[in-house]
Design a protein around this motif. Sequence first.
Motif, PDB file in Angstrom:
ATOM      1  N   GLU A  74     -28.085  -7.872 -17.898  1.00 37.18           N
ATOM      2  CA  GLU A  74     -28.024  -8.453 -19.209  1.00 37.18           C
ATOM      3  C   GLU A  74     -26.709  -9.324 -18.855  1.00 37.18           C
ATOM      4  OE1 GLU A  74     -27.981  -5.474 -22.418  1.00 37.18           O
ATOM      5  OE2 GLU A  74     -29.542  -4.518 -21.457  1.00 37.18           O
ATOM      6  N   VAL A  75     -26.905 -10.638 -18.788  1.00 36.45           N
ATOM      7  CA  VAL A  75     -25.822 -11.492 -18.666  1.00 36.45           C
ATOM      8  C   VAL A  75     -25.373 -12.121 -20.104  1.00 36.45           C
ATOM      9  CG1 VAL A  75     -25.325 -13.550 -17.348  1.00 36.45           C
ATOM     10  CG2 VAL A  75     -26.779 -12.080 -16.471  1.00 36.45           C
ATOM     11  N   GLU A  76     -24.032 -12.380 -20.298  1.00 34.25           N
ATOM     12  CA  GLU A  76     -23.622 -13.234 -21.341  1.00 34.25           C
ATOM     13  C   GLU A  76     -22.451 -14.000 -20.735  1.00 34.25           C
ATOM     14  OE1 GLU A  76     -22.710 -11.185 -25.046  1.00 34.25           O
ATOM     15  OE2 GLU A  76     -24.062  -9.733 -24.590  1.00 34.25           O
ATOM     16  N   VAL A  77     -22.171 -15.242 -21.312  1.00 36.40           N
ATOM     17  CA  VAL A  77     -21.310 -16.029 -20.634  1.00 36.40           C
ATOM     18  C   VAL A  77     -20.041 -16.225 -21.785  1.00 36.40           C
ATOM     19  CG1 VAL A  77     -20.852 -18.425 -20.030  1.00 36.40           C
ATOM     20  CG2 VAL A  77     -22.826 -17.203 -19.268  1.00 36.40           C
ATOM     21  N   LEU A  78     -18.955 -16.298 -21.513  1.00 37.78           N
ATOM     22  CA  LEU A  78     -17.796 -16.703 -22.309  1.00 37.78           C
ATOM     23  C   LEU A  78     -17.240 -18.238 -21.621  1.00 37.78           C
ATOM     24  CD1 LEU A  78     -15.582 -16.399 -24.414  1.00 37.78           C
ATOM     25  CD2 LEU A  78     -14.429 -14.855 -22.946  1.00 37.78           C
ATOM     26  N   THR A  79     -17.204 -19.089 -22.236  1.00 33.45           N
ATOM     27  CA  THR A  79     -16.814 -20.500 -21.748  1.00 33.45           C
ATOM     28  C   THR A  79     -16.350 -21.333 -22.876  1.00 33.45           C
ATOM     29  OG1 THR A  79     -17.735 -22.266 -20.601  1.00 33.45           O
ATOM     30  CG2 THR A  79     -19.268 -21.444 -21.882  1.00 33.45           C
ATOM     31  N   ARG A  80     -15.974 -22.499 -22.604  1.00 36.16           N
ATOM     32  CA  ARG A  80     -15.464 -23.545 -23.766  1.00 36.16           C
ATOM     33  C   ARG A  80     -16.457 -24.381 -24.263  1.00 36.16           C
ATOM     34  NH1 ARG A  80     -15.682 -27.987 -20.866  1.00 36.16           N
ATOM     35  NH2 ARG A  80     -15.261 -28.076 -18.513  1.00 36.16           N
ATOM     36  N   ALA A  92     -29.900  -1.566 -17.676  1.00 37.23           N
ATOM     37  CA  ALA A  92     -29.499  -2.636 -17.128  1.00 37.23           C
ATOM     38  C   ALA A  92     -27.929  -2.753 -17.038  1.00 37.23           C
ATOM     39  CB  ALA A  92     -29.993  -3.955 -17.652  1.00 37.23           C
ATOM     40  N   LYS A  93     -27.321  -3.311 -16.055  1.00 36.61           N
ATOM     41  CA  LYS A  93     -26.157  -3.595 -15.935  1.00 36.61           C
ATOM     42  C   LYS A  93     -25.629  -4.889 -16.834  1.00 36.61           C
ATOM     43  CE  LYS A  93     -24.216  -0.975 -12.715  1.00 36.61           C
ATOM     44  NZ  LYS A  93     -23.076   0.134 -13.128  1.00 36.61           N
ATOM     45  N   LYS A  94     -24.552  -4.850 -17.344  1.00 34.90           N
ATOM     46  CA  LYS A  94     -24.041  -5.880 -18.418  1.00 34.90           C
ATOM     47  C   LYS A  94     -22.960  -6.592 -17.947  1.00 34.90           C
ATOM     48  CE  LYS A  94     -25.726  -3.171 -22.512  1.00 34.90           C
ATOM     49  NZ  LYS A  94     -25.346  -2.640 -24.032  1.00 34.90           N
ATOM     50  N   VAL A  95     -23.037  -8.024 -17.643  1.00 36.57           N
ATOM     51  CA  VAL A  95     -22.373  -8.537 -17.120  1.00 36.57           C
ATOM     52  C   VAL A  95     -21.850  -9.706 -17.946  1.00 36.57           C
ATOM     53  CG1 VAL A  95     -21.972 -10.399 -14.934  1.00 36.57           C
ATOM     54  CG2 VAL A  95     -23.400  -8.329 -14.886  1.00 36.57           C
ATOM     55  N   LEU A  96     -20.497  -9.936 -17.994  1.00 35.62           N
ATOM     56  CA  LEU A  96     -20.050 -11.312 -18.517  1.00 35.62           C
ATOM     57  C   LEU A  96     -19.313 -12.010 -17.508  1.00 35.62           C
ATOM     58  CD1 LEU A  96     -18.913 -12.456 -21.294  1.00 35.62           C
ATOM     59  CD2 LEU A  96     -16.676 -11.195 -20.890  1.00 35.62           C
ATOM     60  N   ILE A  97     -19.940 -13.221 -17.741  1.00 39.41           N
ATOM     61  CA  ILE A  97     -19.507 -14.410 -16.985  1.00 39.41           C
ATOM     62  C   ILE A  97     -18.283 -15.023 -17.719  1.00 39.41           C
ATOM     63  CG2 ILE A  97     -19.850 -16.549 -15.436  1.00 39.41           C
ATOM     64  CD1 ILE A  97     -22.664 -15.406 -15.214  1.00 39.41           C
ATOM     65  N   ILE A  98     -17.280 -15.355 -17.065  1.00 43.10           N
ATOM     66  CA  ILE A  98     -15.871 -16.114 -17.654  1.00 43.10           C
ATOM     67  C   ILE A  98     -15.696 -17.377 -16.865  1.00 43.10           C
ATOM     68  CG2 ILE A  98     -13.793 -16.053 -18.493  1.00 43.10           C
ATOM     69  CD1 ILE A  98     -13.927 -13.200 -18.714  1.00 43.10           C
TER      70      ILE A  98
END
Length: 131
Positions: A32-38, A2-8
Motif C-alpha cells: 500500500e503505497v502513498e506519496v508525500l511530495t510538492r 500489506a505493508k504500508k509505505v510512504l514515499i517522501i
Amino acid sequence: MAKKVLIIGEAFFPEDFIINDLAQEWHSNGYEVEVLTRTPSYPFGKTFKGFKNKFYQKTFFDKIPVHRILVIPGYQKNKLIKVLNYFSFVFFASIVALLIGKRFDRIFVYQTGPLTVALPGNLIKILFKNL
C-alpha cells in the motif's frame, strides 16, 4: 496484511523521475503505497497545468494516493528563492507528515535535492517509531 509505505520526495509524477516506476512496482507487488511530495513544477519552476500550488491537495497516480503540498515557486530565479523553496517543502511536508505519518510501516525518502528532504521522514520515525 500489506505493508504500508510512504514515499517522501520533492519530485513525483507528472515529473519524470525513476521514483514513479518504483512506486508502481511496489504497488503492483501488493504494498500500500502513498506519496508525500510538492506541487509539480520541475524543471520549469512553474506549477504544472491541472495542479494548484496550495497548502494541500490529494491526487492519484494510477491508484496511488499522492499528498501534494505548497512550496515557494520560482527556485530558478535566485538563491534566496531556492533556499525558501527547500525550507517551504520541509515545513509543509512536516505538517502533513504529522497528520498522516502514523499509519505507515515504512518511510522511503527519495532525495533529489538537499538532505533536508529527509526531515519529514525523520519526524515520522521519531514520533511514531516507523522504520
